[in-house]
Design a protein around this motif. Structure first.
Motif, mmCIF file in Angstrom:
data_model
loop_
_atom_site.group_PDB
_atom_site.id
_atom_site.type_symbol
_atom_site.label_atom_id
_atom_site.label_comp_id
_atom_site.label_asym_id
_atom_site.label_seq_id
_atom_site.Cartn_x
_atom_site.Cartn_y
_atom_site.Cartn_z
ATOM 1 N N SER A 3 42.101 39.458 53.130
ATOM 2 C CA SER A 3 42.476 38.253 52.386
ATOM 3 C C SER A 3 42.360 38.419 50.871
ATOM 4 C CB SER A 3 41.603 37.082 52.842
ATOM 5 O OG SER A 3 40.273 37.345 52.483
ATOM 6 N N ILE A 4 41.926 39.586 50.430
ATOM 7 C CA ILE A 4 41.748 39.781 48.988
ATOM 8 C C ILE A 4 43.093 40.088 48.336
ATOM 9 C CG2 ILE A 4 40.763 41.327 47.242
ATOM 10 C CD1 ILE A 4 38.338 41.662 49.053
ATOM 11 N N VAL A 5 43.331 39.481 47.203
ATOM 12 C CA VAL A 5 44.538 39.787 46.446
ATOM 13 C C VAL A 5 44.225 40.985 45.553
ATOM 14 C CG1 VAL A 5 46.186 38.912 44.760
ATOM 15 C CG2 VAL A 5 45.168 37.358 46.439
ATOM 16 N N ARG A 6 45.097 41.962 45.570
ATOM 17 C CA ARG A 6 44.884 43.211 44.839
ATOM 18 C C ARG A 6 44.529 42.962 43.372
ATOM 19 N NH1 ARG A 6 47.681 48.873 44.867
ATOM 20 N NH2 ARG A 6 47.032 49.474 42.810
ATOM 21 N N LYS A 7 43.512 43.663 42.945
ATOM 22 C CA LYS A 7 43.009 43.449 41.596
ATOM 23 C C LYS A 7 42.365 44.743 41.120
ATOM 24 C CE LYS A 7 40.196 39.979 41.792
ATOM 25 N NZ LYS A 7 39.452 38.720 41.735
ATOM 26 N N VAL A 8 42.574 45.065 39.848
ATOM 27 C CA VAL A 8 41.905 46.252 39.314
ATOM 28 C C VAL A 8 40.897 45.789 38.287
ATOM 29 C CG1 VAL A 8 42.191 48.378 38.000
ATOM 30 C CG2 VAL A 8 43.886 47.744 39.715
ATOM 31 N N ASN A 9 39.708 46.305 38.388
ATOM 32 C CA ASN A 9 38.646 45.890 37.486
ATOM 33 C C ASN A 9 38.228 47.082 36.632
ATOM 34 O OD1 ASN A 9 35.733 45.822 36.766
ATOM 35 N ND2 ASN A 9 35.912 43.732 37.515
ATOM 36 N N ASP A 10 38.172 46.865 35.320
ATOM 37 C CA ASP A 10 37.911 47.963 34.388
ATOM 38 C C ASP A 10 36.484 47.995 33.854
ATOM 39 O OD1 ASP A 10 40.178 49.427 34.367
ATOM 40 O OD2 ASP A 10 41.191 48.201 32.853
ATOM 41 N N ASP A 11 35.602 47.215 34.434
ATOM 42 C CA ASP A 11 34.230 47.206 33.924
ATOM 43 C C ASP A 11 33.625 48.609 34.018
ATOM 44 O OD1 ASP A 11 34.609 44.530 33.732
ATOM 45 O OD2 ASP A 11 33.183 43.957 35.310
ATOM 46 N N ASN A 12 32.876 48.966 33.002
ATOM 47 C CA ASN A 12 32.151 50.230 33.062
ATOM 48 C C ASN A 12 30.858 50.013 33.813
ATOM 49 O OD1 ASN A 12 33.733 52.149 31.544
ATOM 50 N ND2 ASN A 12 33.378 50.758 29.809
#
Ligand SMILES: *[C@@H]1O[C@H](CO)[C@@H](O)[C@H](O)[C@H]1NC(C)=O
Ligand SMILES: *[C@@H]1O[C@H](CO)[C@@H](O)[C@H](O)[C@H]1NC(C)=O
Ligand SMILES: *[C@@H]1O[C@H](CO)[C@@H](O)[C@H](O)[C@H]1NC(C)=O
Ligand SMILES: *[C@@H]1O[C@H](CO)[C@@H](O)[C@H](O)[C@H]1NC(C)=O
Ligand SMILES: *[C@@H]1O[C@H](CO)[C@@H](O)[C@H](O)[C@H]1NC(C)=O
Length: 474
Positions: free
Chosen positions: A428-437
């Motif tokens: 159910s998750i919508v694709r997302k890219v996270n850039d946190d270090n």
């Protein structure tokens, strides 16, 4: 034993099955869990899987299981490993939220100034090289071996007694498994040798079902994909058994709330050179062009992931029967939707209520009945008795079915070695890219948050102020 941890962490978060999985957790605990939280977390660590492998493989295999997983995930792209990148401290970071400065576990081979040699009765000069590997085994050539307690180092305890150092009390902080146990959740882990029982944490009791098979028992074959695949199959089977609410040995158990394990095949293929094996391992160039053996291993890993995802999606339609009451049913026809025909029209409201009360356990996204069914399917049982009384749509990915199928580095990757992308998957998750270090130890806080538990129950998280993955807050 040096096993690199250049891994992608794949973290599958999901709801499954009925509340019977966690009998003691019915009241306050379940109430605390918000809608977006999950019932179970499966943490899979695939040694050797770099971000580039994922990219190259999914580009050439757009229909693969991995590609499907990558459609519903949050990708923590900049997550990094830390030095040393050995799998022993690496795994403990993921399970405690702490780096070696806090866990005090630097490697599987290290030194403690206060320890004594096994059998020394704590006499002589203190200081001993602590080695947590197959050298502790009763018989490292037996895949089913256990630790020989006579080989454990000794220490002088608070009462001035000379005692054996148990693996788990070598770890200075608690693990996510121990936090889970405090809240009556169920835990399980499979890894590559007995020394990994350190994941139990200082209590020695964090993992309800710990399972390890000695990888060193493969001898020189442990460098050959042909032999390591069947070894990884044991790990796969254990995890499938858990998903099916059995223990690793196939006896009745619960679906663990936190569970997972480690896979070796890919790292073996990467390290293998042509003379070690029937066909070439490693990479052909700096662009991560895959050689045959790595391709083979990636396909194999893809099948493993497919097995897990498929197994997770299944909900036994018998559960719908039990919820409604088999005596009230004429027919349930189920797949990704379930169509339900009742004996009496008047049972319809009660059936909907029972289903609705057990929505999470049954993986139900939507229930159609009466007007909503009419609107959705343009039919009504009053007018045409072939029209079902109730229809259910499962949450994305859920299938109502009973079918069961049981079942170093080359090429200039050094910079990538510290990139350990974390993939958090749920249909159910919508694709997302996270850039946190972030560093990979943030996964520990995340896992607890996903289950609705407080990450600050981890001692290392408090000490290091470990950030969690920025997942729920967006
Ligand atoms: C380990 O031992 C158990 C019990 O003796 C046996 O059933 C199992 O097949 C063994 N596992 C392997 C991988 O040999
Ligand atoms: C592979 O074979 C080549 C040529 O026979 C040899 O020079 C090399 O050391 C071998 N490599 C390994 C890892 O055995
Ligand atoms: C890698 O790919 C780039 C872009 O396609 C290309 O320019 C480069 O020559 C390739 N390098 C190698 C070592 O194959
Ligand atoms: C996905 O995994 C399943 C289960 O192992 C496998 O049968 C299937 O071939 C895989 N799908 C693809 C497209 O490779
Ligand atoms: C559910 O109930 C129906 C009707 O009583 C029955 O025919 C069916 O076998 C049951 N089980 C499943 C899995 O549908």
């Amino acid at each position: 034993m040096v096993i690199q941890t250049l891994s992608v962490l794949i973290c599958l978060v999901f709801f499954v099955t009925n509340s019977l999985s966690c009998p003691q957790s019915s009241s306050s605990f379940l109430d605390k869990r918000a809608d977006k939280k999950f019932g179970h977390v499966l943490l899979i660590s695939i040694d050797g899987l770099h971000q580039k492998d994922v990219d190259v493989f999914t580009t050439s295999h757009p229909d693969s299981n991995l590609s499907l997983i990558l459609k519903n995930f949050v990708y923590f792209k900049k997550a990094q490993a830390f030095l040393p990148t050995d799998s022993f401290p690496g795994l403990l970071a993921q399970l405690t939220g702490g780096l070696p400065k806090t866990t005090s576990v630097w490697y599987d081979k290290s030194w403690d100034d206060t320890y004594f040699a096994p059998g020394s009765d704590c006499k002589g000069n203190p200081g001993y090289n602590v080695v947590w590997d197959e050298s502790l085994d009763v018989d490292a050539t037996n895949i089913n071996t256990t630790i020989n307690p006579d080989l454990l180092p000794l220490r002088i305890n608070k009462d001035d007694k000379c005692v054996k150092v148990q693996l788990y009390d070598y770890l200075r902080v608690n693990t996510i498994f121990e936090v889970a146990k405090k809240h009556s959740l169920i835990t399980a882990w499979v890894d590559k040798l007995s020394a990994y029982s350190i994941v139990n944490g200082p209590s020695g009791k964090g993992v309800d079902d710990f399972y390890s098979l000695e990888i060193a028992s493969l001898g020189s074959n442990k460098a050959h994909l042909t032999f390591v695949k069947p070894y990884d199959n044991y790990h796969t089977q254990a995890i499938l058994n858990w998903i099916d609410s059995n223990n690793h040995n196939c006896e009745p158990f619960h679906v663990p709330n936190i569970f997972g394990g480690n896979f070796q095949s890919l790292s073996v293929a990467q390290k293998s050179s042509s003379n070690q094996s029937e066909y070439e391992g490693g990479y052909a160039d700096a662009n991560a062009t895959l050689r045959e053996q790595v391709k083979d291993a990636l396909n194999y890993i893809d099948d493993i992931l497919g097995n897990f995802v498929n197994e997770l999606k299944k909900i036994d339609p018998q559960k719908l029967n039990d919820t409604i009451g088999a005596d009230k049913l004429n027919q349930i026809t189920s797949d990704d939707v379930a169509l339900i025909w009742l004996k009496k029209d008047s049972d319809s409201k009660d059936a909907v209520k029972s289903l609705s009360d057990n929505k999470d356990a049954l993986g139900i996204a939507e229930i159609f009945e009466g007007d909503t069914l009419k609107a959705k399917f343009s039919c009504s049982h009053d007018k045409d008795t072939r029209c079902p009384h109730i229809a259910i749509r499962g949450v994305p990915g859920v299938v109502y079915t009973t079918s069961t199928k049981k079942i170093a580095e080359h090429g200039g990757f050094n910079e990538d070695d510290y990139h350990v992308p974390i993939i958090v998957y749920n249909p159910s998750i919508v694709r997302k890219v996270n850039d946190d270090n972030i560093k990979i130890h943030s996964i520990a806080s995340f896992i607890l948050s996903a289950l609705g538990l407080d990450p600050n129950e981890l001692q290392a998280v408090v000490k290091e102020n470990t950030p969690t993955l920025n997942f729920f807050s967006e």
